[in-house]
Design an enzyme around this catalytic site. Sequence first.
Site, PDB file in Angstrom:
ATOM      1  CE  LYS A 150      38.269  38.417  42.489  1.00 42.17           C
ATOM      2  NZ  LYS A 150      36.990  38.994  42.011  1.00 42.17           N
ATOM      3  CB  SER A 158      35.082  37.466  44.707  1.00 40.05           C
ATOM      4  OG  SER A 158      34.930  38.050  43.440  1.00 40.05           O
ATOM      5  CB  SER A 188      33.356  40.646  42.502  1.00 38.55           C
ATOM      6  OG  SER A 188      32.503  39.694  43.087  1.00 38.55           O
TER       7      SER A 188
END
Length: 466
Positions: free
Chosen positions: A80, A155, A179
Amino acid sequence: MTRVHAFGDDALGDLDAVGLVDRIQRREVSVPEVVEAAILRVEKVDPQLNAVAYEAFDRARAEAADPRGGFFAGVPTFVKDNVDVAGMPTRQGNDAYDAPPARRDGDFARMFLATGLVPLGKTQLSEFGFSPSAEHPRLGAVRTPWNPDHSAGASSAGSAALVAAGAVPLAHANDGGGSIRIPAAVNGLVGLKPTRERLAQDKLMRDMPVRIINDGVVTRSVRDTAAFLRESEKVYRALHLPPIGDITRPGKRRLRVALVTEGVGVGVAPEVHDLTLKTARLLEELGHTVEPVPVPVDDQFKDDFLLYWSLLAFGLVRGGRRANGPTWDPARLDNLTLGLARHAGRNLHRVPGAILRLRRSAKVSAAFFGQYDVILSPTLATETPRVGHLDPTRDYEDVIGRILEWAAFTPLQNATGDPAISLPLATTAAGLPQGMHFTAPAGREARLLELAYELEEAHPWARIQD
């Protein structure tokens, strides 16, 4: 409804990460073949999903030729785009500044990659991770492969979309208000937020007044999540927590389950309520005891968490130029980030009290778990919204109201530090995944994994390729 996936008859097949490891070790496929197949799959699905923030395909090919050791040696993955990986920029889901390549791996990436995983690049997130839906006015929205008209969730959306679409078997995610769990719920995946401090974390996250953010992965199987935690524990061990160990099967102990069907300060959609009760009945059929209870915190929690969340935006906006250099342009931030910062600025006098109460929530939770082993709730209060419903260019008051109505169950565990997992046990009438959410006391990830194995075996979840 048009689904987007890349499952096929290549080196990856429809295997999870553990299955792929076995195939590599048996020399049925080579690491270069596996990595090249993953790259081709990403190129196939990403034009529709918008999940990739940064490509590192040539680097992945070079690593595949001489993979590092570790259980997951040669398994392709993504990181990420809010943790540092050497040689890759960390853009945090925004374009308000020019991000140079990181000089070194952050503490989490060092642990993550030490398990042998091969990063193909970095995945898209909402701006600084503030929204539970990754939609950006210029970078675009991340879309779920189950129906690209809908959001891929919070996210860690980019990671979840790529795993669900079959591009890679697992990917990094992190969770400051849901998230890991929200995109797992939206995309039909397993998403476990570990106990606070369970895994290595970057300094920025360690230095928070309330350490709400935890790193982990999103996967398609319980055994992949269990294997990742087992292998991570070999690299980084949190000595103050009980070890997780090697969890490979359901537990035998029958559990006392608290059933929560109302979020903090909000209700749930009727369909979600019914699906949660269906999961409760499944637990009872398996011999567990289920008791309906009210949510264990009052409505003040919602206000406190929002204020603390807003404080993070306040710090980023006010300190943006100092942290990110002369290219910083706050005019390119979205309305949600700027609105959160304004909310904090107007309420700074309330911050100490909010932080104190958030810290105390761990004691409230510990007392609650004196009576129950696990909490069951829906992961989200409504069905997955369409892209645009949580558009961060909307008026702040409008979009924050919609966020609080949807993400009403996941922030509590970020405050308490307890582990929680979303499992893809339900499907809506529209054919979209609807996650079911389980919470255990701090340090008891093993309990969640054992229960998850049992539920996966009793009620195999829907597969996007079927």
